[in-house]
Motif scaffolding. Structure first.
Motif, PDB file in Angstrom:
ATOM      1  N   ARG A 115     -26.370 -25.749   2.301  1.00 33.66           N
ATOM      2  CA  ARG A 115     -25.951 -26.761   3.179  1.00 33.66           C
ATOM      3  C   ARG A 115     -25.345 -26.395   4.337  1.00 33.66           C
ATOM      4  O   ARG A 115     -25.835 -26.802   5.325  1.00 33.66           O
ATOM      5  N   GLU A 116     -24.547 -25.271   4.126  1.00 36.49           N
ATOM      6  CA  GLU A 116     -23.977 -24.456   5.487  1.00 36.49           C
ATOM      7  C   GLU A 116     -25.024 -23.976   6.201  1.00 36.49           C
ATOM      8  O   GLU A 116     -25.069 -24.292   7.584  1.00 36.49           O
ATOM      9  N   ALA A 117     -26.140 -23.549   5.725  1.00 31.82           N
ATOM     10  CA  ALA A 117     -27.073 -22.781   6.501  1.00 31.82           C
ATOM     11  C   ALA A 117     -27.865 -24.000   7.252  1.00 31.82           C
ATOM     12  O   ALA A 117     -28.212 -23.665   8.356  1.00 31.82           O
ATOM     13  N   LEU A 118     -28.169 -25.039   6.717  1.00 31.27           N
ATOM     14  CA  LEU A 118     -28.888 -26.142   7.435  1.00 31.27           C
ATOM     15  C   LEU A 118     -27.923 -26.593   8.537  1.00 31.27           C
ATOM     16  O   LEU A 118     -28.285 -26.830   9.681  1.00 31.27           O
ATOM     17  N   THR A 119     -26.896 -26.971   8.184  1.00 27.57           N
ATOM     18  CA  THR A 119     -25.879 -27.590   9.359  1.00 27.57           C
ATOM     19  C   THR A 119     -25.672 -26.536  10.500  1.00 27.57           C
ATOM     20  O   THR A 119     -25.619 -27.245  11.409  1.00 27.57           O
ATOM     21  N   GLY A 120     -25.583 -25.548  10.056  1.00 33.54           N
ATOM     22  CA  GLY A 120     -25.288 -24.323  11.115  1.00 33.54           C
ATOM     23  C   GLY A 120     -26.362 -24.117  12.174  1.00 33.54           C
ATOM     24  O   GLY A 120     -26.298 -23.511  13.005  1.00 33.54           O
ATOM     25  N   ALA A 121     -27.621 -24.677  11.600  1.00 30.19           N
ATOM     26  CA  ALA A 121     -28.683 -24.416  12.470  1.00 30.19           C
ATOM     27  C   ALA A 121     -29.150 -25.812  13.136  1.00 30.19           C
ATOM     28  O   ALA A 121     -29.997 -25.765  13.762  1.00 30.19           O
ATOM     29  N   GLY A 122     -28.103 -26.709  13.106  1.00 31.67           N
ATOM     30  CA  GLY A 122     -28.399 -28.045  13.885  1.00 31.67           C
ATOM     31  C   GLY A 122     -29.227 -28.921  13.003  1.00 31.67           C
ATOM     32  O   GLY A 122     -29.869 -30.034  13.931  1.00 31.67           O
ATOM     33  N   PHE A 123     -28.964 -28.937  11.846  1.00 33.25           N
ATOM     34  CA  PHE A 123     -29.625 -30.135  11.157  1.00 33.25           C
ATOM     35  C   PHE A 123     -28.663 -31.013  10.618  1.00 33.25           C
ATOM     36  O   PHE A 123     -27.625 -30.397   9.968  1.00 33.25           O
ATOM     37  N   GLY A 124     -29.074 -32.186  10.452  1.00 27.76           N
ATOM     38  CA  GLY A 124     -28.168 -33.084   9.409  1.00 27.76           C
ATOM     39  C   GLY A 124     -28.603 -33.031   8.061  1.00 27.76           C
ATOM     40  O   GLY A 124     -29.965 -32.752   7.755  1.00 27.76           O
ATOM     41  N   CYS A 125     -27.865 -32.869   7.135  1.00 27.47           N
ATOM     42  CA  CYS A 125     -28.118 -32.437   5.692  1.00 27.47           C
ATOM     43  C   CYS A 125     -27.781 -33.487   4.883  1.00 27.47           C
ATOM     44  O   CYS A 125     -26.631 -34.100   5.097  1.00 27.47           O
TER      45      CYS A 125
ATOM     46  N   LEU B  44     -32.002 -30.562  -1.667  1.00 23.87           N
ATOM     47  CA  LEU B  44     -31.355 -30.734  -0.199  1.00 23.87           C
ATOM     48  C   LEU B  44     -32.464 -30.636   0.987  1.00 23.87           C
ATOM     49  O   LEU B  44     -33.359 -30.167   1.101  1.00 23.87           O
ATOM     50  N   TRP B  45     -32.247 -31.460   1.794  1.00 22.27           N
ATOM     51  CA  TRP B  45     -33.179 -31.610   3.134  1.00 22.27           C
ATOM     52  C   TRP B  45     -32.322 -31.754   4.353  1.00 22.27           C
ATOM     53  O   TRP B  45     -31.423 -32.371   4.512  1.00 22.27           O
ATOM     54  N   GLY B  46     -32.684 -31.051   5.353  1.00 27.50           N
ATOM     55  CA  GLY B  46     -31.985 -31.084   6.527  1.00 27.50           C
ATOM     56  C   GLY B  46     -33.128 -31.475   7.568  1.00 27.50           C
ATOM     57  O   GLY B  46     -34.254 -31.166   7.405  1.00 27.50           O
ATOM     58  N   VAL B  47     -32.600 -32.554   8.582  1.00 28.37           N
ATOM     59  CA  VAL B  47     -33.468 -33.095   9.524  1.00 28.37           C
ATOM     60  C   VAL B  47     -32.704 -32.551  10.905  1.00 28.37           C
ATOM     61  O   VAL B  47     -31.690 -32.770  10.949  1.00 28.37           O
ATOM     62  N   ARG B  48     -33.699 -32.154  11.653  1.00 24.86           N
ATOM     63  CA  ARG B  48     -33.177 -31.433  12.965  1.00 24.86           C
ATOM     64  C   ARG B  48     -32.550 -32.700  13.935  1.00 24.86           C
ATOM     65  O   ARG B  48     -33.110 -33.667  14.057  1.00 24.86           O
ATOM     66  N   ILE B  49     -31.431 -32.441  14.316  1.00 24.74           N
ATOM     67  CA  ILE B  49     -30.824 -33.500  15.218  1.00 24.74           C
ATOM     68  C   ILE B  49     -31.081 -33.158  16.714  1.00 24.74           C
ATOM     69  O   ILE B  49     -31.158 -31.797  17.141  1.00 24.74           O
ATOM     70  N   PRO B  50     -31.782 -34.417  17.505  1.00 26.83           N
ATOM     71  CA  PRO B  50     -32.336 -33.846  18.551  1.00 26.83           C
ATOM     72  C   PRO B  50     -31.076 -33.541  19.570  1.00 26.83           C
ATOM     73  O   PRO B  50     -30.006 -34.055  19.506  1.00 26.83           O
TER      74      PRO B  50
END
Length: 410
Positions: A357-367, A396-402
């Motif tokens: 989860r931290e890896a996804l949010t840290g890369a600019g994704f909503g998780c 878990l899924w991350g969607v890139r935040i524009p």
């Protein structure tokens, strides 16, 4: 009315089309070869906006307007722009033979089962991904998106390219080359269309719907429809939600990292995406290839360990990560840095959830994510049924935040 005449692949413009015209609009070569009335205003097509303004002024005066265009002007042509500005009811369209129809005719191939994609003034990657996903594709070329660029992108794929240059002119050429041969040549500026063919996976049977085939009637296939080792396969309940979050579609590139049996890769390919499956075991790679062949799709396989081997791959639209031990957070971070839209991760261990989860949010994704626990109907002796629980899986899924544009309020 605006008469829109498509010259096809070199057809002359009949005199009656131009008779009485007060404005004739077209490319320089169209105007030079046509018998334009001496008292008619001529506009050479370049930027569209000024030409449309001139057309509007003539329509206001009820003058006769003729627009000359290559091929079929209703097929990736000027008809769309004219209809949007002036309305389709004001257009008298005389269609010519499109460059795509001519290219397939020169190659001696039917094309109701072909997918057509334009790379003219558009991202080349979409056209390349369609070429990877479908066995018969026609690509309309443009500057920076010609046979050399297409060939370079498809160098690792099993394809034949039919390059149709200057169709309908005295300089017309139709050549069959490999992607590597196409990449090594200077093709100039006269290419009309490139046909990309996977001749070992040619579409078969009688088609009633032209273009891309309809999507599969079923997805989230039962595990029994794949070859896999032990229980090393993404269960169909997990796969169903993963596919929904990945959203694979024609023109997309999807990575399946830690692919195992390749069940997710195969399903994404069945839904129209180009797919690269990354697997660190040699027998796993062979298993993925066998499953792809069994389902009639093309999945590119990469043998190696993530995240190391990911650096050589084209950027994906979406990534599925299945498996992965202590390296899982590093793999997810590497995937998230490259993914354009979304990353989906399946894991069995609760301990790995916070780091992923931290890896996804840290890369600019909503998780977001869920714990999936399901129980399947299973028979018991005596013609009765029980519920058999499957292993719980975290998805878990991350969607890139524009990223907001500078100066644009959110």
């Amino acid at each position: 009315m605006i008469t829109v005449f498509g010259t096809g692949t070199g057809a002359p413009v009949p005199a009656d089309v131009l008779a009485g015209a007060r404005l004739v609009v077209g490319g320089r070569r169209h105007l030079a070869s046509a018998a334009v009335p001496g008292d008619a205003e001529q506009v050479v097509l370049g930027p569209l906006a000024p030409a449309l303004d001139v057309i509007e002024r003539h329509l206001d005066k009820e003058s006769r307007v003729v627009v000359l265009a290559s091929g079929d002007p209703g097929f990736f042509g000027i008809v769309r722009v004219l209809a949007e500005r002036f309305g389709g009811h004001r257009l008298d369209v005389r269609a010519g033979v499109s460059s795509v129809a001519a290219a397939f005719a020169r190659a001696g191939l039917p094309w109701e089962d072909a997918v057509v994609v334009s790379a003219h003034g558009r991202e080349l990657r979409t056209a390349v991904n369609v070429c990877r996903a479908r066995p018969k594709v026609a690509v309309l070329t443009g500057p920076g998106a010609g046979p050399a660029e297409i060939g370079a992108a498809l160098r690792a794929d099993r394809r034949v390219l039919v390059v149709a240059s200057a169709l309908g002119s005295a300089q017309e050429r139709v050549e069959r080359v490999t992607p590597a041969e196409a990449a090594a040549r200077d093709w100039g500026t006269s290419v009309s269309v490139v046909l990309c063919l996977d001749e070992k996976r040619a579409p078969g049977g009688v088609r009633t719907v032209a273009g891309a085939p309809p999507g599969p009637a079923r997805w989230a296939l039962d595990e029994g429809e794949f070859t896999y080792r032990d229980s090393m396969i993404t269960k169909f309940e997990v796969r169903a939600l993963a596919l929904a979050r990945l959203g694979p579609r024609l023109g997309d590139l999807v990575w399946d990292v830690g692919a195992g049996s390749g069940s997710v890769a195969v399903e994404c390919a069945r839904l129209g995406a180009a797919v690269t499956a990354v697997e660190k075991t040699r027998d796993g790679v062979e298993r993925i290839r066998a499953n792809a062949a069994a389902h009639g799709v093309d999945v590119r396989t990469v043998h190696g360990a993530a995240p190391t081997v990911l650096s050589d791959l084209d950027d994906p639209d979406a990534v599925f990560v299945g498996g992965g031990g202590r390296e899982l957070p590093a793999i997810v971070t590497a995937c998230a840095r490259r993914a354009r839209r979304t990353v989906v991760v399946a894991m069995a261990a609760l301990d790995r959830v916070p780091a992923v989860r931290e890896a996804l949010t840290g890369a600019g994704f909503g998780c977001d994510g869920v714990l999936l626990q399901s129980s399947r109907l299973a028979p018991l002796p005596g013609d009765v049924t029980r519920l058999a629980a499957t292993n719980p899986v975290f998805l878990l899924w991350g969607v890139r935040i524009p990223v907001p544009e500078e100066g644009v309020a959110q």
